[in-house]
Design a protein around this motif. Structure first.
Motif, PDB file in Angstrom:
ATOM      1  N   VAL A 330     -88.200  33.233   0.465  1.00  0.00           N
ATOM      2  CA  VAL A 330     -88.134  32.152   1.456  1.00  0.00           C
ATOM      3  C   VAL A 330     -86.687  31.923   1.907  1.00  0.00           C
ATOM      4  N   ILE A 331     -86.559  31.270   3.056  1.00  0.00           N
ATOM      5  CA  ILE A 331     -85.235  30.885   3.541  1.00  0.00           C
ATOM      6  C   ILE A 331     -84.568  29.970   2.513  1.00  0.00           C
ATOM      7  N   ARG A 332     -83.302  30.217   2.227  1.00  0.00           N
ATOM      8  CA  ARG A 332     -82.588  29.406   1.233  1.00  0.00           C
ATOM      9  C   ARG A 332     -82.651  27.930   1.623  1.00  0.00           C
ATOM     10  N   HIS A 333     -82.789  27.065   0.625  1.00  0.00           N
ATOM     11  CA  HIS A 333     -83.115  25.670   0.938  1.00  0.00           C
ATOM     12  C   HIS A 333     -81.978  24.920   1.619  1.00  0.00           C
ATOM     13  N   VAL A 334     -80.721  25.308   1.390  1.00  0.00           N
ATOM     14  CA  VAL A 334     -79.622  24.619   2.075  1.00  0.00           C
ATOM     15  C   VAL A 334     -79.713  24.852   3.580  1.00  0.00           C
ATOM     16  N   THR A 335     -80.218  26.014   3.981  1.00  0.00           N
ATOM     17  CA  THR A 335     -80.466  26.295   5.395  1.00  0.00           C
ATOM     18  C   THR A 335     -81.796  25.696   5.842  1.00  0.00           C
ATOM     19  N   ARG A 336     -82.816  25.841   5.014  1.00  0.00           N
ATOM     20  CA  ARG A 336     -84.170  25.393   5.373  1.00  0.00           C
ATOM     21  C   ARG A 336     -84.225  23.889   5.609  1.00  0.00           C
ATOM     22  N   TRP A 337     -83.433  23.126   4.851  1.00  0.00           N
ATOM     23  CA  TRP A 337     -83.439  21.673   4.944  1.00  0.00           C
ATOM     24  C   TRP A 337     -82.180  21.116   5.614  1.00  0.00           C
ATOM     25  N   ALA A 338     -81.475  21.963   6.358  1.00  0.00           N
ATOM     26  CA  ALA A 338     -80.171  21.572   6.906  1.00  0.00           C
ATOM     27  C   ALA A 338     -80.242  20.314   7.761  1.00  0.00           C
ATOM     28  N   GLN A 339     -81.348  20.112   8.460  1.00  0.00           N
ATOM     29  CA  GLN A 339     -81.452  18.952   9.343  1.00  0.00           C
ATOM     30  C   GLN A 339     -81.444  17.638   8.572  1.00  0.00           C
ATOM     31  N   THR A 373     -76.149  29.810   1.604  1.00  0.00           N
ATOM     32  CA  THR A 373     -76.960  29.642   2.805  1.00  0.00           C
ATOM     33  C   THR A 373     -77.608  30.966   3.202  1.00  0.00           C
ATOM     34  N   GLU A 374     -78.577  30.877   4.086  1.00  0.00           N
ATOM     35  CA  GLU A 374     -79.268  32.051   4.603  1.00  0.00           C
ATOM     36  C   GLU A 374     -78.318  32.901   5.442  1.00  0.00           C
ATOM     37  N   THR A 375     -78.424  34.226   5.306  1.00  0.00           N
ATOM     38  CA  THR A 375     -77.592  35.149   6.068  1.00  0.00           C
ATOM     39  C   THR A 375     -78.291  35.525   7.370  1.00  0.00           C
ATOM     40  N   GLU A 376     -77.569  35.437   8.466  1.00  0.00           N
ATOM     41  CA  GLU A 376     -78.097  35.879   9.754  1.00  0.00           C
ATOM     42  C   GLU A 376     -77.941  37.385   9.872  1.00  0.00           C
ATOM     43  N   LEU A 377     -79.041  38.081  10.134  1.00  0.00           N
ATOM     44  CA  LEU A 377     -79.019  39.532  10.214  1.00  0.00           C
ATOM     45  C   LEU A 377     -79.527  40.012  11.568  1.00  0.00           C
ATOM     46  N   LYS A 378     -79.072  41.197  11.941  1.00  0.00           N
ATOM     47  CA  LYS A 378     -79.586  41.844  13.137  1.00  0.00           C
ATOM     48  C   LYS A 378     -80.853  42.622  12.780  1.00  0.00           C
ATOM     49  N   PHE A 379     -81.674  42.865  13.783  1.00  0.00           N
ATOM     50  CA  PHE A 379     -82.933  43.570  13.524  1.00  0.00           C
ATOM     51  C   PHE A 379     -82.677  44.924  12.873  1.00  0.00           C
ATOM     52  N   GLU A 380     -81.654  45.643  13.343  1.00  0.00           N
ATOM     53  CA  GLU A 380     -81.410  46.984  12.819  1.00  0.00           C
ATOM     54  C   GLU A 380     -80.884  46.965  11.382  1.00  0.00           C
ATOM     55  N   GLU A 381     -80.529  45.802  10.869  1.00  0.00           N
ATOM     56  CA  GLU A 381     -80.075  45.703   9.483  1.00  0.00           C
ATOM     57  C   GLU A 381     -81.218  45.401   8.505  1.00  0.00           C
ATOM     58  N   LEU A 382     -82.395  45.096   9.024  1.00  0.00           N
ATOM     59  CA  LEU A 382     -83.491  44.673   8.152  1.00  0.00           C
ATOM     60  C   LEU A 382     -84.035  45.820   7.314  1.00  0.00           C
ATOM     61  N   ASP A 398     -84.948  39.275   4.106  1.00  0.00           N
ATOM     62  CA  ASP A 398     -83.637  39.861   3.814  1.00  0.00           C
ATOM     63  C   ASP A 398     -82.513  38.836   3.830  1.00  0.00           C
ATOM     64  N   GLY A 399     -82.655  37.795   4.635  1.00  0.00           N
ATOM     65  CA  GLY A 399     -81.585  36.813   4.769  1.00  0.00           C
ATOM     66  C   GLY A 399     -81.274  36.051   3.500  1.00  0.00           C
ATOM     67  N   CYS A 400     -82.235  35.971   2.581  1.00  0.00           N
ATOM     68  CA  CYS A 400     -81.988  35.307   1.300  1.00  0.00           C
ATOM     69  C   CYS A 400     -81.703  36.304   0.191  1.00  0.00           C
ATOM     70  N   ARG A 401     -81.689  37.593   0.533  1.00  0.00           N
ATOM     71  CA  ARG A 401     -81.521  38.639  -0.485  1.00  0.00           C
ATOM     72  C   ARG A 401     -80.175  39.338  -0.412  1.00  0.00           C
ATOM     73  N   THR A 402     -79.282  38.888   0.452  1.00  0.00           N
ATOM     74  CA  THR A 402     -77.989  39.546   0.601  1.00  0.00           C
ATOM     75  C   THR A 402     -77.169  39.397  -0.687  1.00  0.00           C
ATOM     76  N   PRO A 403     -76.154  40.261  -0.878  1.00  0.00           N
ATOM     77  CA  PRO A 403     -75.462  40.324  -2.167  1.00  0.00           C
ATOM     78  C   PRO A 403     -74.828  39.015  -2.622  1.00  0.00           C
ATOM     79  N   GLN A 429     -71.256  33.428   3.875  1.00  0.00           N
ATOM     80  CA  GLN A 429     -71.657  33.590   2.479  1.00  0.00           C
ATOM     81  C   GLN A 429     -70.432  33.882   1.600  1.00  0.00           C
ATOM     82  N   ARG A 430     -69.528  34.713   2.099  1.00  0.00           N
ATOM     83  CA  ARG A 430     -68.302  35.042   1.356  1.00  0.00           C
ATOM     84  C   ARG A 430     -67.503  33.782   1.025  1.00  0.00           C
ATOM     85  N   ALA A 431     -67.505  32.831   1.948  1.00  0.00           N
ATOM     86  CA  ALA A 431     -66.707  31.609   1.756  1.00  0.00           C
ATOM     87  C   ALA A 431     -67.173  30.804   0.549  1.00  0.00           C
TER      88      ALA A 431
END
Length: 532
Positions: A330-339, A373-382, A398-403, A429-431
């Motif tokens: 699932v989308i990471r909760h800090v992103t999912r509940w950001a609002q 937080t969730e990582t924004e990915l391009k389609f070709e990176e999936l 994939d957005g919640c599975r990045t390193p 994410q690096r930050a």
């Protein structure tokens, strides 16, 4: 002999996604030696156990949830010797080890499926779910696959369809065959003998299918607009959740009880009555724990959280849940509940305080302790078939599975020294890397350690009963045990409420207490002892 140490009751488990935790050999993919190297970080957090997503031999059509050898390690992760070393190190650090067990289906590359598909009269012919076509050649019923399309794939050698609840590369075992049950339990015994402390059971309510192959009834979402995934247009009554599942779960539990202090947590994949199934699966001598996606959804309200907990314990006063806010699906909760968040750190700390105050066992997903937080990915990176199929409305997992990010200044944030990693590491994410938070007493990482230490040191937070207090939305209030008040502001605005008199404040954020009145700032919270 059955052990009496219920270490799992109220415990906190840290989920490791092996592909993304730590790469030790420079191929851009995490592995077992990398996990072993980083176990000190997990132990220092103060959790009780680790759960490893699948590490068995697999073609990786679904990132290890398509198993081709149930008793060996996939070479990308290492060897059985690496696994044994990892378990030994975890145990040295006082950590239990739970591994993912995918029983409902195998890979289509498993030798048993290759044999089963070859003819209708071979020794494994009845080990998978086969069915004849309708007179017009179409599949035997209306069942749909979770990852898109019909749940049946034609096999010309048998002139039959086989069932796959997920990808066509993941054929379903025929649990109505007792030999299948015994063989799968034998693979679990293999890992128990190697010293694992338990299992996370993937799709634990999918094992049995309706023998009559009856059509699923439709589900009307009330919008008049089809969802992005048409599988949500059915109530999957006959594809899963069969009554035969319960005796098998009891058989599985009997296997665990042959060993000291082992436990199983079941994933309940159900969108309509998940809490009811969780309760059914954890009563009597069934699963020790179960979880569903109820707490992993976009819903973020006092009514929702209170409702899930009250409903579970109403249905299963002797059962035990496992709650999580994030995982690899699932989308990471800090992103999912950001609002609902004042800012990322405030929301992350509020979520940690709430999750680690809940009655039940808890699962924390890697990076959650960083406020990741969730990582924004391009389609070709999936790489995830779910995202590839349903893009762009559903971008997949994939957005919640990045390193995992360890060191902000290093290539790929210390995860790997490869030229390319299997998924990218982005700047947001690096930050949040471990080394940027480790020495900061106000960081999300430091707060997780504080909350985990509080939970570990208080029996009322681990096993105490919950008594909800009637406060107005968006406040959530309950008492754990006899005297531990837990109060949360699930909004971005300051809130005020009356509470019983308190003595010692244990943990708080943006909280002011004055003569029975508590003011909580945006995403504020308070854990305090009630006056004796």
């Amino acid at each position: 002999m059955t052990g009496s140490n219920e270490w799992w009751r109220g415990a906190v488990t840290y989920q490791i996604y092996p592909r993304s935790f730590q790469d030790s050999n420079g191929d851009g993919i995490g592995d077992l030696k990398g996990i072993t190297r980083r176990l000190d970080h997990v132990a220092e957090l103060g959790v009780d156990a680790v759960w490893l997503s699948p590490i068995f031999t697999s073609p990786m059509a679904d990132m290890g949830y398509d198993v081709s050898n149930y008793t060996d390690i996939d070479p990308i992760f290492g060897t059985l010797a690496d696994f044994d070393a990892m378990v030994a190190r975890a145990h040295e650090l006082g950590l239990k080890v739970i591994i993912d067990q995918v029983l409902s289906h195998s890979s289509n590359q498993h030798p048993f499926f290759k044999e089963s598909r070859s003819s209708r009269d071979n020794p494994k012919a009845d080990w998978y779910v086969w069915a004849a076509p309708k007179p017009d050649g179409s599949p035997p019923n209306n069942w749909l696959a979770i990852f898109g399309g019909v749940a049946w794939q034609w096999e010309p050698r048998r002139r039959q369809y086989y069932l796959h609840n997920f990808l066509k590369e993941q054929p379903d075992f025929n649990f109505h065959n007792p030999e299948v049950q015994e063989w799968l339990l034998g693979t679990m015994r293999f890992w128990l003998e190697r010293g694992v402390d338990g299992f996370r059971l993937d799709t634990a309510n999918f094992y049995f299918h309706d023998k009559k192959l009856r059509d699923n009834p439709p589900f009307d979402n009330g919008t008049g607009v089809p969802p992005v995934n048409p599988a949500a247009m059915q109530i999957h009554n006959f594809q899963k959740n069969q009554p035969e599942n319960i005796p098998f779960i009891e058989k599985l539990r009997a296997l665990l009880d042959e060993y000291d202090d082992r436990a199983a947590v079941g994933e309940i994949g159900e969108q309509h009555f998940a809490i009811q199934l969780m309760s059914e699966y954890t009563t009597a001598k069934r699963l020790n724990m179960a979880y569903s996606f109820e707490m992993l959804s976009p819903r973020f309200s006092p009514t929702h959280f209170r409702g899930q907990i009250e409903e579970f314990f109403r249905l299963a006063p002797g059962g035990w849940p496992c709650w999580a806010f994030s995982n690899h699906d699932v989308i990471r909760h800090v992103t999912r509940w950001a609002q609902h968040g004042h800012d990322q750190d405030s929301l992350a700390k509020l979520a940690a305080a709430l999750l680690l105050s809940l009655e039940g066992s808890i699962c924390v997903y890697q990076g959650e302790e960083l406020g990741q937080t969730e990582t924004e990915l391009k389609f070709e990176e999936l790489t995830d078939p779910q995202g590839i199929t349903f893009w762009p409305d559903d971008k997949g997992r994939d957005g919640c599975r990045t390193p995992m990010v360890w060191s902000a200044a290093e290539p790929y944030a210390g995860f790997s020294d490869a030229e390319h990693t299997w998924l990218p590491v982005r700047a947001p994410q690096r930050a949040r890397a471990v080394n940027t938070q480790a020495g900061d007493p106000n960081s999300v990482l430091s707060f997780y350690k504080k909350m985990l230490a509080l939970r570990r040191g208080r029996e009322d937070l681990k096993t105490g009963k919950t008594r909800f207090l009637n406060v107005a939305d968006p406040m959530l209030a309950f008492v754990r045990g006899e005297r531990l008040l837990c109060l949360f502001n699930l909004s971005r605005e300051e809130q005020t409420t009356e509470v019983p008199a308190t003595d010692e404040v244990l943990v708080s954020s943006a909280a002011r207490v004055d003569a029975g009145t508590v003011k909580l700032g945006p995403n504020g919270f308070l854990l305090a002892e009630l006056a004796g």
